[in-house]
Write a protein that holds these residues in place. Structure first.
Motif, mmCIF file in Angstrom:
data_model
loop_
_atom_site.group_PDB
_atom_site.id
_atom_site.type_symbol
_atom_site.label_atom_id
_atom_site.label_comp_id
_atom_site.label_asym_id
_atom_site.label_seq_id
_atom_site.Cartn_x
_atom_site.Cartn_y
_atom_site.Cartn_z
ATOM 1 N N GLU A 1 3.503 -2.487 -98.619
ATOM 2 C CA GLU A 1 3.916 -3.070 -99.903
ATOM 3 C C GLU A 1 4.320 -4.524 -99.769
ATOM 4 O O GLU A 1 5.430 -4.913 -100.115
ATOM 5 C CB GLU A 1 5.053 -2.238 -100.505
ATOM 6 C CG GLU A 1 4.615 -0.811 -100.802
ATOM 7 C CD GLU A 1 5.754 0.082 -101.204
ATOM 8 O OE1 GLU A 1 6.734 -0.443 -101.749
ATOM 9 O OE2 GLU A 1 5.660 1.291 -100.967
ATOM 10 N N GLN B 1 4.260 -9.838 -121.252
ATOM 11 C CA GLN B 1 2.932 -10.353 -121.562
ATOM 12 C C GLN B 1 2.977 -11.597 -122.435
ATOM 13 O O GLN B 1 2.001 -12.319 -122.531
ATOM 14 C CB GLN B 1 2.109 -9.272 -122.272
ATOM 15 C CG GLN B 1 1.799 -8.089 -121.376
ATOM 16 C CD GLN B 1 1.062 -8.527 -120.113
ATOM 17 O OE1 GLN B 1 0.082 -9.246 -120.169
ATOM 18 N NE2 GLN B 1 1.569 -8.105 -118.976
ATOM 19 N N LYS C 1 -9.245 2.535 -111.842
ATOM 20 C CA LYS C 1 -8.264 1.449 -111.776
ATOM 21 C C LYS C 1 -7.712 1.283 -110.371
ATOM 22 O O LYS C 1 -7.369 0.185 -109.963
ATOM 23 C CB LYS C 1 -7.137 1.693 -112.794
ATOM 24 C CG LYS C 1 -5.896 2.399 -112.297
ATOM 25 C CD LYS C 1 -4.848 2.484 -113.360
ATOM 26 C CE LYS C 1 -3.646 3.302 -112.911
ATOM 27 N NZ LYS C 1 -2.836 2.669 -111.895
ATOM 28 N N GLU C 2 -7.658 2.351 -109.611
ATOM 29 C CA GLU C 2 -7.106 2.264 -108.270
ATOM 30 C C GLU C 2 -8.179 2.039 -107.212
ATOM 31 O O GLU C 2 -7.852 1.916 -106.028
ATOM 32 C CB GLU C 2 -6.325 3.541 -107.942
ATOM 33 C CG GLU C 2 -5.075 3.754 -108.812
ATOM 34 C CD GLU C 2 -3.981 2.747 -108.497
ATOM 35 O OE1 GLU C 2 -4.118 1.977 -107.520
ATOM 36 O OE2 GLU C 2 -2.981 2.708 -109.242
ATOM 37 N N GLU D 1 7.612 1.552 -110.975
ATOM 38 C CA GLU D 1 7.096 0.835 -109.806
ATOM 39 C C GLU D 1 5.980 -0.153 -110.160
ATOM 40 O O GLU D 1 5.840 -1.193 -109.524
ATOM 41 C CB GLU D 1 6.552 1.839 -108.774
ATOM 42 C CG GLU D 1 7.599 2.750 -108.185
ATOM 43 C CD GLU D 1 8.594 1.984 -107.313
ATOM 44 O OE1 GLU D 1 8.225 0.923 -106.775
ATOM 45 O OE2 GLU D 1 9.744 2.448 -107.173
ATOM 46 N N LEU D 2 5.183 0.210 -111.146
ATOM 47 C CA LEU D 2 3.984 -0.572 -111.385
ATOM 48 C C LEU D 2 3.852 -1.065 -112.824
ATOM 49 O O LEU D 2 2.860 -1.710 -113.171
ATOM 50 C CB LEU D 2 2.736 0.270 -111.054
ATOM 51 C CG LEU D 2 2.653 0.776 -109.612
ATOM 52 C CD1 LEU D 2 1.619 1.887 -109.497
ATOM 53 C CD2 LEU D 2 2.308 -0.364 -108.681
ATOM 54 N N GLY D 3 4.821 -0.721 -113.663
ATOM 55 C CA GLY D 3 4.710 -1.077 -115.083
ATOM 56 C C GLY D 3 4.936 -2.556 -115.338
ATOM 57 O O GLY D 3 5.158 -3.352 -114.434
ATOM 58 N N GLY D 4 4.888 -2.856 -116.598
ATOM 59 C CA GLY D 4 5.153 -4.240 -117.013
ATOM 60 C C GLY D 4 3.891 -5.025 -117.285
ATOM 61 O O GLY D 4 3.948 -6.092 -117.897
ATOM 62 N N GLY D 5 2.780 -4.513 -116.859
ATOM 63 C CA GLY D 5 1.533 -5.236 -117.113
ATOM 64 C C GLY D 5 0.989 -4.931 -118.491
ATOM 65 O O GLY D 5 1.600 -4.248 -119.311
ATOM 66 N N LYS D 6 -0.181 -5.427 -118.704
ATOM 67 C CA LYS D 6 -0.824 -5.231 -119.994
ATOM 68 C C LYS D 6 -1.257 -3.773 -120.128
ATOM 69 O O LYS D 6 -1.816 -3.200 -119.203
ATOM 70 C CB LYS D 6 -2.036 -6.144 -120.089
ATOM 71 C CG LYS D 6 -2.697 -6.162 -121.436
ATOM 72 C CD LYS D 6 -3.876 -7.129 -121.417
ATOM 73 C CE LYS D 6 -4.581 -7.124 -122.749
ATOM 74 N NZ LYS D 6 -5.748 -8.033 -122.715
ATOM 75 N N GLU E 1 -3.287 3.645 -119.890
ATOM 76 C CA GLU E 1 -1.977 3.992 -120.427
ATOM 77 C C GLU E 1 -2.104 4.810 -121.717
ATOM 78 O O GLU E 1 -1.334 5.761 -121.955
ATOM 79 C CB GLU E 1 -1.159 2.729 -120.691
ATOM 80 C CG GLU E 1 -0.588 2.056 -119.448
ATOM 81 C CD GLU E 1 -1.615 1.236 -118.698
ATOM 82 O OE1 GLU E 1 -2.741 1.100 -119.207
ATOM 83 O OE2 GLU E 1 -1.320 0.761 -117.584
ATOM 84 N N LEU F 1 4.837 3.427 -101.968
ATOM 85 C CA LEU F 1 4.064 3.195 -103.183
ATOM 86 C C LEU F 1 2.674 3.847 -103.130
ATOM 87 O O LEU F 1 2.223 4.448 -104.105
ATOM 88 C CB LEU F 1 3.934 1.683 -103.419
ATOM 89 C CG LEU F 1 3.438 1.250 -104.776
ATOM 90 C CD1 LEU F 1 4.277 1.867 -105.885
ATOM 91 C CD2 LEU F 1 3.466 -0.264 -104.887
ATOM 92 N N PHE F 2 2.025 3.730 -101.990
ATOM 93 C CA PHE F 2 0.690 4.311 -101.898
ATOM 94 C C PHE F 2 0.742 5.824 -102.034
ATOM 95 O O PHE F 2 -0.083 6.428 -102.725
ATOM 96 C CB PHE F 2 0.042 3.932 -100.560
ATOM 97 C CG PHE F 2 -1.354 4.428 -100.422
ATOM 98 C CD1 PHE F 2 -2.398 3.830 -101.122
ATOM 99 C CD2 PHE F 2 -1.641 5.517 -99.607
ATOM 100 C CE1 PHE F 2 -3.689 4.305 -101.000
ATOM 101 C CE2 PHE F 2 -2.932 5.995 -99.489
ATOM 102 C CZ PHE F 2 -3.961 5.389 -100.187
ATOM 103 N N LYS G 1 1.172 6.793 -105.537
ATOM 104 C CA LYS G 1 -0.082 6.792 -106.289
ATOM 105 C C LYS G 1 -0.860 8.090 -106.080
ATOM 106 O O LYS G 1 -1.405 8.665 -107.022
ATOM 107 C CB LYS G 1 -0.937 5.603 -105.866
ATOM 108 C CG LYS G 1 -0.434 4.262 -106.394
ATOM 109 C CD LYS G 1 -1.384 3.145 -106.019
ATOM 110 C CE LYS G 1 -0.947 1.827 -106.663
ATOM 111 N NZ LYS G 1 -1.875 0.733 -106.403
#
Lengths: 985, 202
Positions: free
Chosen positions: A148, A274, B43-44, B97-102, B107, B152-153, B156
């Motif tokens: 990470e 965003q 996506k992954e 852990e991975l949110g916040g993106g578009k 989703e 994290l991996f 997933k």
């Protein structure tokens, strides 16, 4: 050259001593140096695993330069071997040096050793210190490093995979890409990714596979450090500060790895990540602001400073309302903050009506209202307000919510009135429907009043709101004369009352026709120009309508001020292909006066219908005529007509007729047969579809008959002339063509009157000739020949021979036979005559004109039928048929009949072969002897004269060469011969 | 044989429309799970080698043909309930852990699956209630690993396993619900035979 000499033994001893001294000296020096460069002691290691940094420290005495060697322990591969300068920490006395590894330190064990250096002199290597990796046998797990990690875009990264003890390495996958690897140790493998691109919000997966296909992975996030712009702070409430900025680029790091902001060391709440524009507020205006943006890859600092009065950004007005009238309104609003009451403001008021916007700008301290004038009654409006600080203007505040209102109603405007006169005493008063802006409310109706100035009477009519025309009949209003005028008044009404009256003066005048000009449409309309007219005291009216319309037309118009000499007429109702007539009227107190006419098209089209075509033949020519295309179908100014010959599959242009009134065309030089013609009218837009007509050219029978009759007339006239001349000159003709033949001088009396002998056969037309001569049985009978000319083909003879019903005189003709009795002018040979008289008591006279070389011969073969007995003269004139055929006329000659006792008892005519074998009737070729003398000279063969029958024959005696032509003479010649015969004295 | 749901002795029985509706929802959820799994793999950038099935996350008593309708439905309901808990936790961990993106298709699909699963759970609960005649008792989630891995991996992979688990139990639900009429018919016959035997003894 002189040389010094010495003994070899002494020289060798000297060298040996010198070498020993030198070695001893070097050994002493080296021992001394070792004593000065001490071997580094107490080498120790400490690691920063995230930074992949190894800190090496040791006690190194006074030396400042050291050699460092780092090896991968298992494979004894040198990773680093350099000479570095390290100063001693004065407190601890340690030397320390940091080494950053390209590989994660967990990948494999490293061996580190240090030695002191002073120039070329080095100490011994220190004891080797081992930094243990995670690939030790004691750690059997399947591992992947680093875990990470967050890295900047464009950086290089090395990932190592430690396979499980006993398993085999397979591959390392970066994202979806298999990478190339290098082996670091027995279980450790590494791959390096260069120039990494930004990862997605979920990071980039790096996965290692071993022989068990059980994956071991890590996630790497590749992004950017923060970068900000447009940082500015302002105030809305005149107290606090609201700072805003933009993120100049997306860091590609989100959530817990996203950027954190602090404003003047106070954390800003996380907004929507965003959104590029961020904001953070501070309760009090501080004048100076520092914004720090920070993420795992770095930070960015930006500042701003300003006085409060320079950064006033007013909020939007609230609670907007209005006091409304018909023509104006007062708009009111309030402020959220009471502090605005003392703030000098400048405000914009945006007034919208039917999509059009009008801006008003007002200013004042604590402004809270504005008066809007120049509004229209009964109209919908929408208003919005925004303000800014009048002093040290910073920026406009936000627009208020839109406030809509409707102005109060009012009496309508006077309608726009015009008239249409049909030419008689009828017409209509027309007016344009009032728009909402003119009606000021819902129109309830129209009132139209006609007022005759002479009669002083008013006729008032009420019309519904949707009416735009009122019919008029002037004879019902007043006894109309040329100087009488009627005033029509139109009033519109709504709930608020009637409008001002609109008048139009109606006056019938015998307007002189004016020339029609052509109006050409441009992109913007029809431009019309005219000369100024002094009579136009109240301006001009330009009226237009569809030219096709003639009565009560839907007319449009525009009123122009006096002095105007041009106008551009445009209308949404204009349509292509429609001819419009524009009329210019001058407006006077006495009515209107027509000044000018124009006609034009917005766009010319091809005619919508074709002409009606008709064709007629004129001799070998064809006349094409066609009718006029109706005006409504022309759809353009006709330029002419194209005439095509459409007999073939293709149209062939054969002519053009300009549109100058002529609508006919003559096609000349046509051959007999069927022809198709197409006539297409054309405008500037092109041709119509065309009208086609077919015609079949035939020979003109009238002319043919006329020609024949003319020819016959001319021929008849010529014959009459010739006949007349011949008649007049008959003596000459007789002398020339029919001279008197001197009578033969015969011994004895031959003067017995001879008459024509008509042999009348029996009722069955059979001549029974009885041969009473004993001595010459071969003297035959007279053969009955049908009454016909001696056509060589014998066909007619055959036909005629059937007609035997009536007893007819048996006559022998050569060419022309006179019906009259033939005078016995030319007695034949005495023998023949005598024999004739003796035998059958019948006198047959042959009369004819003979050539001098010819003679009348009766060839009778005494032997009956032998060829040998045929006369030679006969051979000489025979025309075919062989030697035995004989071509002459041999009435008594049998066609080689073997039977001498021939009796023609059969009623049947002679058969064709019989006639043919007989050689036909040719007296000119057979009759040779005119006198018994000659007959005797012929060998006693004058059978004709020995015939029991004497035949009289009348004929022209022509040269032999004309023999065949003679046979073909027409009946006209016969007639001519008769004429000559009758002319004999 | 005509499909006819009969009452089980001692309690109400599921009606036909409820079974059909639950089956339809499960089929819809199955399709949505397939799409979600595909979106996740995409996506992954993970291959099937990586996403190997690593055993079940949901634990229920082994199903067998010997179980009656009630027990079958109860097991199904329990499994789906665990799936929903796991799915909710997976979504939360993923956002953490991975949110916040578009937000994108993934989703949206994830949210849709979660809501559809809740709907299916509700319908299966109705069926269970109809069979059992009593309010459905929520099975205990004790022992269920809801936190997931910290690496994290591995997180997933764990999320993917949960999606697979939802997909598996959705398909199981479809199979179970489609076979429910025949099971009920057998039970009806068995019950009738027992009654007949009892009456004969009397």
């Amino acid at each position: 050259m002189p040389r010094s000499s010495s003994s070899p033994k002494s020289k060798s001893l000297c060298c040996r001593v010198w070498l020993t001294c030198a070695l001893l000296g070097l050994s002493a020096a080296h021992t001394l140096a070792k004593d000065v460069l001490g071997v580094p002691q107490q080498v120790s290691l400490s690691a920063n695993m995230v930074a992949q940094q190894l800190s090496i420290s040791w006690l190194g005495g006074a030396a400042t330069t050291f050699d460092l060697m780092i090896l991968r322990t298992e494979l004894n591969e040198t990773v680093f071997y350099e000479t570095v300068s390290v100063t001693m920490n004065q407190v601890s006395g340690l030397h320390q040096w940091n080494w950053t590894s390209l590989d994660p330190l967990e990948c494999t064990s490293l061996s580190i050793k240090v030695r002191s250096r002073d120039g070329q002199v080095t100490s011994e290597w220190s004891n080797t210190q081992i930094f243990q990796g995670n690939d030790l046998p004691s750690n059997e797990n399947f591992q992947l490093y680093p875990q990470e990690r967050i890295m900047p875009v464009g950086s290089n990264a090395t990932f190592c995979c430690i396979v499980k003890e006993g398993q085999l390495f397979r591959s390392i996958q970066y994202g979806s890409r298999i990478t190339t690897t290098t082996r670091l140790s027995r279980r450790s493998y590494a791959t390096t990714v260069v120039n990494q691109g930004p990862s997605s919000s979920w990071g980039t997966n790096v996965v290692c596979f071993d022989s068990l296909k059980e994956p071991q992975g890590t996630v790497v996030f590749v992004g950017y450090p923060p970068l900000l712009s447009d940082f500015v702070c302002e105030t809305y409430d005149l107290t606090s500060a609201l700072c805003q900025w933009n993120e100049a680029r997306d860091t590609k790091l989100y959530g817990k790895r996203g950027t954190r902001f602090t404003l003047n060391k106070r954390d800003c709440p996380k907004g929507r990540q965003q959104q590029r524009q961020k904001k953070c507020s501070v309760a009090q205006w501080e004048g100076n602001w520092t914004l720090i943006a920070e993420n795992p890859l770095g930070q960015y600092i930006i500042t701003d400073s300003a006085e409060l009065s320079h950064r006033v950004h007013p909020v939007a007005p609230v609670n907007v309302s209005a006091v409304i009238h018909a023509w104006n309104a007062t708009v009111l609003w309030q402020w959220t903050y009471s502090s605005y009451s003392s703030l000098a403001l400048v405000c914009q008021v945006e007034l919208s009506c039917h999509g059009s916007k009008t801006n008003y700008t007002v200013s004042g301290e604590g402004l809270q209202s504005v008066v809007l004038s120049d509004l229209y009654p009964y109209e919908d409006y929408s208003v919005q307000i925004r303000c800014g600080a009048q002093q040290n203007f910073w920026k406009w505040g936000n627009w208020s919510e839109a406030f809509t209102f409707k102005t109060n109603p009012y009496v309508p405007d006077a309608p726009d009135v015009w008239m249409w006169l049909n030419g008689d005493s009828t017409g209509q008063i027309v007016w344009k429907p009032l728009t909402q802006r003119q009606s000021h409310d819902q129109i309830t109706g129209y009132e139209v009043t006609f007022w005759s100035t002479e009669e002083n009477l008013q006729h008032t009519h009420i019309f519904s709101p949707d009416t735009t025309a009122a019919p008029i009949n002037l004879t019902q209003i007043a006894p109309f004369s040329s100087d009488t005028k009627v005033i029509a008044t139109v009033i519109a009404k709504n709930t608020e009352g009637p409008s001002q009256p609109a008048n139009v003066v109606i006056r019938l005048t015998d307007a002189e026709p004016v020339a029609v000009s052509r109006a050409v449409y441009t992109d913007k309309g029809f431009p019309l120009f005219w000369q100024s007219n002094d009579n136009a005291t109240c301006g001009y009216v330009v009226e237009w309508h569809n030219t096709v319309c003639t009565r009560n037309c839907p007319v449009d118009w525009i009123k122009l001020d006096a002095g105007t000499t041009d106008v551009l007429v445009e209308s949404a109702n204009f349509q292509p292909g429609v001819r419009y007539t524009f009329s210019l009227f001058s407006c006077t107190s006495e009515g209107r006066e027509l000044l000018q006419h124009w006609q034009g098209y917005v766009q010319e089209l091809v005619p919508s219908s074709s002409v009606i075509l008709s064709t007629s033949q004129q001799g070998s020519d064809v006349l094409l005529t066609w009718g006029e295309i109706p005006l409504v179908s022309r759809r353009g100014f006709l330029l002419g007509y194209n005439i095509y010959n459409s007999s073939d599959s293709e149209l062939k242009l054969i002519g053009n007729v300009p549109d100058k009134g002529s609508r006919s065309y003559i096609v000349t030089g046509l051959k007999e047969g069927s022809h198709k013609f197409t006539v297409k009218a054309y405008t500037s837009a092109g041709e119509d579809t065309g009208a086609t007509s077919s015609v079949t050219v035939e020979t003109n029978m009238d002319w043919l008959i006329l020609e024949i009759l003319t020819s016959l007339g001319i021929t008849a006239f010529f014959l009459i002339i010739v006949t007349f001349i011949c008649y007049k000159k008959r003596k000459w003709v007789k002398k020339a063509f029919y001279p008197d033949i001197p009578e033969p001088k015969l011994p004895g009396d031959w003067s017995r009157t001879q008459g024509p002998l008509d042999v009348k056969p029996s009722s069955n037309s059979i001549i029974h000739i009885v041969d009473k001569s004993d001595h010459d049985p071969s003297k035959e009978m007279l053969v009955a020949i049908p009454e016909e000319d001696e056509d060589e083909d014998g066909q007619s003879m055959e036909d005629e021979s059937v007609d035997t019903d009536e007893p007819t005189s048996l006559r022998y003709y050569n060419q022309v036979v006179d019906e009259r009795p033939i005078r016995p002018r030319y007695p034949d040979s005495s023998a023949s005559s005598a024999s004739s008289l003796d035998s059958v008591r019948t006198d047959v006279t042959y009369t004819g004109i003979q050539t001098s070389g010819s003679s009348l011969v009766f060839q009778l073969d005494p032997a009956g039928s032998s060829d040998d007995h045929q006369p030679h003269a006969d051979l000489s004139v025979s025309c075919g048929g062989g030697g035995g055929g004989g071509g002459g006329y041999r009435p008594q000659m049998q066609p080689r009949a073997q039977n001498d006792d021939i009796i023609l008892a059969s009623p049947e005519p002679l058969d064709e072969p019989l006639v043919a074998s007989a050689g036909g009737y040719k007296p000119q070729s057979s009759w040779h002897l005119d006198s018994p003398v000659e007959a005797e000279e012929s060998g006693g063969r004058a059978p004709s004269l020995g015939s029991p029958t004497s035949v009289a024959s009348t004929q022209f005696l022509l040269p032999d060469g004309e023999e065949h032509a003679e046979a073909k003479r027409s009946s006209a010649t016969t007639w001519f011969t008769n004429l000559l015969s009758s002319a004999k004295p | 044989m005509a499909f006819r749901l009969t009452r089980v002795i001692g309690g109400p029985e599921p009606n036909r429309s409820t079974v059909s509706r639950a089956t339809a929802i499960a089929e819809q959820l199955s399709q949505e799970c397939s799409i979600l799994l595909e979106l996740y793999r995409k996506k992954e950038s993970l291959t099937t080698d990586v996403l190997m099935d690593d055993g079940r996350l949901v634990s229920v008593p082994p199903t067998s043909s010997q179980l009656d309708i009630r027990d079958t439905l109860w097991c199904l309901h329990s499994a789906l309930l665990q799936c929903r808990s796991l799915l909710e936790r997976a979504i939360a961990r993923e956002e953490e852990e991975l949110g916040g993106g578009k937000k994108g298709d993934y989703e949206t699909q994830r949210k849709m699956v979660k809501e559809r699963l809740s709907l299916l759970l509700s319908n299966v609960g109705e069926l269970l209630k109809a069979v059992d005649g009593a309010p459905v008792l929520s099975p205990s989630l004790e022992g269920l690993e809801l936190n997931g891995p910290t690496i994290l991996f591995e997180l997933k992979l764990w999320v993917y396993r949960i999606f697979k688990e939802v997909d598996y139990w959705t398909k199981t639900t479809i199979t179970t619900l489609q076979g429910l009429p025949s099971v009920m018919a057998k039970e009806h016959t068995r019950t009738a035979r027992v009654r007949s035997t009892r009456s004969t003894r009397r």
